[in-house]
Write an enzyme that holds these catalytic residues in place. Structure first.
Site, short mmCIF file in Angstrom:
data_model
loop_
_atom_site.label_atom_id
_atom_site.label_comp_id
_atom_site.label_asym_id
_atom_site.label_seq_id
_atom_site.Cartn_x
_atom_site.Cartn_y
_atom_site.Cartn_z
N LYS A 52 14.37 -9.13 -45.38
CA LYS A 52 15.85 -9.01 -44.41
C LYS A 52 17.34 -8.74 -44.96
CE LYS A 52 12.57 -10.51 -40.26
NZ LYS A 52 11.76 -11.88 -39.34
N GLN A 96 13.12 -18.14 -39.11
CA GLN A 96 11.60 -17.76 -39.77
C GLN A 96 10.47 -18.08 -39.08
OE1 GLN A 96 11.19 -14.36 -40.77
NE2 GLN A 96 9.05 -14.72 -40.54
N ASP A 119 16.54 -12.42 -32.67
CA ASP A 119 15.23 -11.98 -32.63
C ASP A 119 15.21 -11.49 -31.75
OD1 ASP A 119 13.68 -11.91 -35.23
OD2 ASP A 119 13.63 -13.86 -35.45
#
Ligand code: NAD
Length: 292
Positions: A52, A96, A119
């Site tokens: 990412k 994450q 997200d």
């Protein structure tokens, strides 16, 4: 059979984002800025976060990686989120997953400012997505929709079968495919671990999204001829022939299924790459929504 190639589509998305960043810089504006939080040193999580960050660099986004040891206290993590929420130079925040067991994931995600929820896991984002309002769409389902759009796959009136009902993949993709939109309007069946007659249901599908995390689960005798097959699964399977000691397997038995279907995503090189492209799009959306 045609491959739905994540490399090609994600590169097209990234090229277009890169151009937008260049235009911003020409106007003396700052670049979008993503902050990623990584707790512990899980191998797969390390790889995802590194990718990412690398992709942000490639297209000219700013990025910040915040790392914590596995035993970090929940309170410290919450404080960090608050700090990033209050930092005007940060547009998007991602944590994450999975987090260590002593940390309550929902508590962490719910504290992220919904305007920075790139997200798309915050309840506000989920609510807006379900209502069809502009919002952050979770990156994996969003990436799948971008892929359908790129290849102009007809979805209207088709029967889509989604295997898996998680909040990050199965549930949101089932909602997106059923919505009234150019790449929606499917009749959707959501299957899960308690579903009976899964094979019979899959055989009725024009589109199958396999998101259950069981390598090679979907076999040729479960797929109708000319179906579109989207493989979301990513599992590390022990493989002594590889330097890393494992290879990445999808939920579809690719060699068996590919000859019978019209389109199929490979693993690796399919949905995984699209997930990152979608995350980058969400980060630009967060930046632009602020009126930048
Ligand atoms: P999850 O474990 O949260 O959910 C799995 C779902 O599959 C559950 O809803 C369960 O009911 C269902 N399921 C399990 N066994 C089943 C069976 N035998 N028959 C029918 N349904 C069954 O997983 P997740 O987070 O949704 O991830 C699924 C897979 O996708 C994993 O391999 C994960 O690594 C991968 N993934 C990939 C990406 C990507 O970018 N490509 C992103 C997220 C997740």
């Amino acid at each position: 059979m045609q491959l739905l190639d994540g490399k090609i589509v994600s590169q097209a998305v990234k090229d277009s984002l890169k151009e937008k960043v260049l235009a911003l810089k020409q106007q003396q504006k700052r670049a979008p800025h993503l902050a990623a939080i990584l707790v512990g040193s899980n191998g797969a999580s390390e790889t995802y976060v590194a990718s990412k960050i690398k992709n942000c660099e490639e297209i000219g986004f700013d990025s910040t990686l915040v790392r914590f040891d596995t035993d970090v206290e929940e309170e410290i993590l919450l404080k960090k989120i608050e700090e990033l929420n209050n930092d005007d130079s940060i547009d998007g925040i991602l944590v994450q997953l999975p987090l260590p067991k002593h940390i309550q994931e929902s508590k962490i995600i719910n504290l992220i400012n919904p305007d920075k929820d790139v997200d798309g896991f915050h309840p506000v984002s989920t609510g807006k997505m379900v209502l069809g309002l502009p919002s952050f769409i979770p990156a994996t389902p969003y990436g799948i929709m971008l892929m359908l759009e790129h290849y102009k796959i007809e979805t209207s009136g088709k029967h889509a079968v989604v295997i898996g009902r998680s909040n990050i993949v199965g549930r949101p993709i089932s909602i997106l495919l059923s919505q009234d939109g150019k790449y929606g309007n499917c009749t959707v069946t959501v299957c899960h671990s308690r579903t009976k007659n899964l094979k019979e249901i899959c055989l009725q599908a024009d589109i199958i999204v396999a998101a259950l995390g069981k390598p090679g689960f979907l076999k040729a005798d479960m797929v109708k001829e000319n179906a579109v097959v989207i493989d979301v699964g990513i599992t590390r399977v022990k493989d002594d022939s590889k330097k890393a000691g494992f290879s990445i397997k999808g939920d579809v038995d690719f060699d068996e299924v590919a000859p019978t279907c019209s389109y199929i995503t490979p693993v690796p090189g399919g949905v995984g790459l699209m997930t990152i492209a979608a995350l980058l799009k969400n980060t630009l959306y967060a930046y632009s929504s602020k009126g930048n």
